[in-house]
Design a protein around this motif. Structure first.
Motif, PDB file in Angstrom:
ATOM      1  N   TRP A   1       0.804  -1.653  -0.368  1.00  0.00           N
ATOM      2  CA  TRP A   1      -0.260   0.346   0.225  1.00  0.00           C
ATOM      3  C   TRP A   1       0.906   1.115  -0.358  1.00  0.00           C
ATOM      4  CZ3 TRP A   1      -4.907   0.308  -0.446  1.00  0.00           C
ATOM      5  CH2 TRP A   1      -5.726  -0.631  -0.836  1.00  0.00           C
TER       6      TRP A   1
ATOM      7  N   GLU B   1       1.836   5.370  -4.651  1.00  0.00           N
ATOM      8  CA  GLU B   1       1.540   4.465  -6.055  1.00  0.00           C
ATOM      9  C   GLU B   1       0.243   3.626  -5.876  1.00  0.00           C
ATOM     10  OE1 GLU B   1       4.650   4.604  -4.154  1.00  0.00           O
ATOM     11  OE2 GLU B   1       5.990   6.275  -5.461  1.00  0.00           O
ATOM     12  N   HIS B   2       0.024   2.845  -5.193  1.00  0.00           N
ATOM     13  CA  HIS B   2      -0.940   1.557  -5.519  1.00  0.00           C
ATOM     14  C   HIS B   2      -1.729   3.037  -4.622  1.00  0.00           C
ATOM     15  CE1 HIS B   2      -3.061  -1.678  -4.778  1.00  0.00           C
ATOM     16  NE2 HIS B   2      -3.315  -1.146  -3.609  1.00  0.00           N
TER      17      HIS B   2
ATOM     18  N   VAL C   1      -3.127   6.200  -5.260  1.00  0.00           N
ATOM     19  CA  VAL C   1      -3.401   6.798  -6.066  1.00  0.00           C
ATOM     20  C   VAL C   1      -3.800   5.613  -7.262  1.00  0.00           C
ATOM     21  CG1 VAL C   1      -2.501   8.175  -7.979  1.00  0.00           C
ATOM     22  CG2 VAL C   1      -1.639   8.602  -5.700  1.00  0.00           C
ATOM     23  N   SER C   2      -3.619   4.249  -7.697  1.00  0.00           N
ATOM     24  CA  SER C   2      -3.395   3.986  -8.671  1.00  0.00           C
ATOM     25  C   SER C   2      -4.500   3.644  -7.901  1.00  0.00           C
ATOM     26  CB  SER C   2      -2.619   3.069  -9.336  1.00  0.00           C
ATOM     27  OG  SER C   2      -3.441   1.660  -9.775  1.00  0.00           O
ATOM     28  N   LYS C   3      -5.754   2.756  -7.299  1.00  0.00           N
ATOM     29  CA  LYS C   3      -6.978   2.111  -6.848  1.00  0.00           C
ATOM     30  C   LYS C   3      -7.433   2.750  -6.148  1.00  0.00           C
ATOM     31  CE  LYS C   3      -8.471  -1.054  -3.246  1.00  0.00           C
ATOM     32  NZ  LYS C   3      -8.872  -2.309  -4.264  1.00  0.00           N
ATOM     33  N   TYR C   4      -7.437   4.223  -6.183  1.00  0.00           N
ATOM     34  CA  TYR C   4      -8.604   5.019  -5.559  1.00  0.00           C
ATOM     35  C   TYR C   4      -8.033   6.818  -7.236  1.00  0.00           C
ATOM     36  CZ  TYR C   4      -9.592   2.551  -1.849  1.00  0.00           C
ATOM     37  OH  TYR C   4      -9.716   1.212  -0.818  1.00  0.00           O
ATOM     38  N   SER C   5      -8.524   6.729  -8.173  1.00  0.00           N
ATOM     39  CA  SER C   5      -8.145   6.988  -8.855  1.00  0.00           C
ATOM     40  C   SER C   5      -9.188   8.254  -9.079  1.00  0.00           C
ATOM     41  CB  SER C   5      -7.959   6.932 -10.425  1.00  0.00           C
ATOM     42  OG  SER C   5      -9.022   6.007 -10.694  1.00  0.00           O
ATOM     43  N   SER C   6     -10.453   7.785  -8.345  1.00  0.00           N
ATOM     44  CA  SER C   6     -11.360   9.281  -8.307  1.00  0.00           C
ATOM     45  C   SER C   6     -11.428   9.882  -6.772  1.00  0.00           C
ATOM     46  CB  SER C   6     -13.011   8.518  -8.488  1.00  0.00           C
ATOM     47  OG  SER C   6     -12.891   7.265  -7.807  1.00  0.00           O
TER      48      SER C   6
END
Length: 291
Positions: free
Chosen positions: A235, A238-239, A241-246
């Protein structure tokens, strides 16, 4: 742990009029003899059953496990009194209890003897939304704003850390009892009790709510170190931001802070775990500018 709700079911007049000290036979009757069909959950200190009163009102009846420590009558009632005095939106209300001594015939060294046993039970408001774990793991409909609200609510009134305050002399016990996967290493291996003990469990709960990843609660991993290490490695920002891009920048910061707090709380060295006041301030954003 039960979820708090802004629309708790109304407490019935019958529930309000119940005597606080309830007979064991009464609690047995309203749970159909502690039927497995009425079981709501099981923990380290007992099993919880759904009880139904004569007007249809439901309560949660926790039957203290037979393997747990038997608390003296006066101490038990003092502790019950403290629990009943607590009024907080994030704490399930205690509405009654049972502490009954009785004589039971048991086998001992090949002989049958009459021994004193105790029925210890606690009765809580029944929360129709169920346990927190019913909502936080995938597939889940909880958005981040709701998860963050739950985390803050839990931390604003939490356990031993609030009762003890500053660091005090540590205690030790030879009777290590607790939920699998939530025990701090110093308690599990040395029976050491301090203000940081429940901070460890809090950290694991924060990690579960934030990531949606379930603590496996294995007997082989009583302190959930596998989950901790997985989150520590996987976690990253980067992870996240990628997982919760919205999510917007503020929400991403909240999520990042929750991961950081959770990992700080589960440090193997108890002295590195933050006090509850620090956690609450950080969740409120008062410490973000100091990072």
């Amino acid at each position: 742990m039960d979820t708090a709700s802004s629309s708790k079911p109304e407490t019935s007049l019958l529930l309000n009029s119940l005597p606080k000290e309830l007979p064991a036979e009464f609690l047995k009757d309203i749970t159909d003899g502690f039927s497995p069909k009425r079981q709501l959950g099981r923990g380290a200190f007992g099993t919880v059953y759904r009880g139904t009163l004569t007007d249809g009102t439901e309560i949660a009846v926790k039957k203290i496990g037979s393997g747990s420590l038997v608390t003296p009558d006066k101490q038990f009632q003092n502790e019950v009194g403290n629990l009943m005095a607590v009024r907080h939106d994030n704490i399930v209300k205690l509405v009654g209890y049972c502490y009954e001594m009785k004589k039971t015939v048991v086998e001992h060294n090949g002989k049958y003897i009459i021994a004193d046993t105790v029925d210890s039970l606690l009765c809580y408001e029944y929360m129709r939304m169920g346990s927190l774990e019913n909502h936080i793991f995938a597939p889940s409909t909880l958005d981040w704003a709701t998860r963050f609200k739950i985390i803050k609510g839990i931390c604003q009134d939490f356990g031993l850390s609030r009762l003890f305050g500053a660091e005090q002399t540590r205690m030790h016990t030879l009777n290590v009892v607790g939920a699998h996967g939530y025990m701090a290493p110093e308690y599990l291996y040395r029976g050491e009790i301090s203000t940081q003990l429940d901070i460890y469990s809090l950290g694991l709960l924060i990690i579960e709510i934030t990531t949606g990843e379930r603590n496996p609660r294995s007997k082989d991993d009583m302190s959930a170190r596998n989950l901790v290490e997985n989150v520590r490695q996987s976690w990253t920002i980067e992870h996240i931001v990628s997982k919760y891009s919205s999510l917007d920048a503020n929400s991403l910061q909240q999520l990042k802070v929750c991961i950081e707090i959770g990992l700080q709380c589960v440090e193997t060295d108890r002295k590195k775990r933050p006090p509850i006041e620090h956690i609450v301030n950080k969740l409120d954003g008062r410490l973000w500018d100091k990072q």
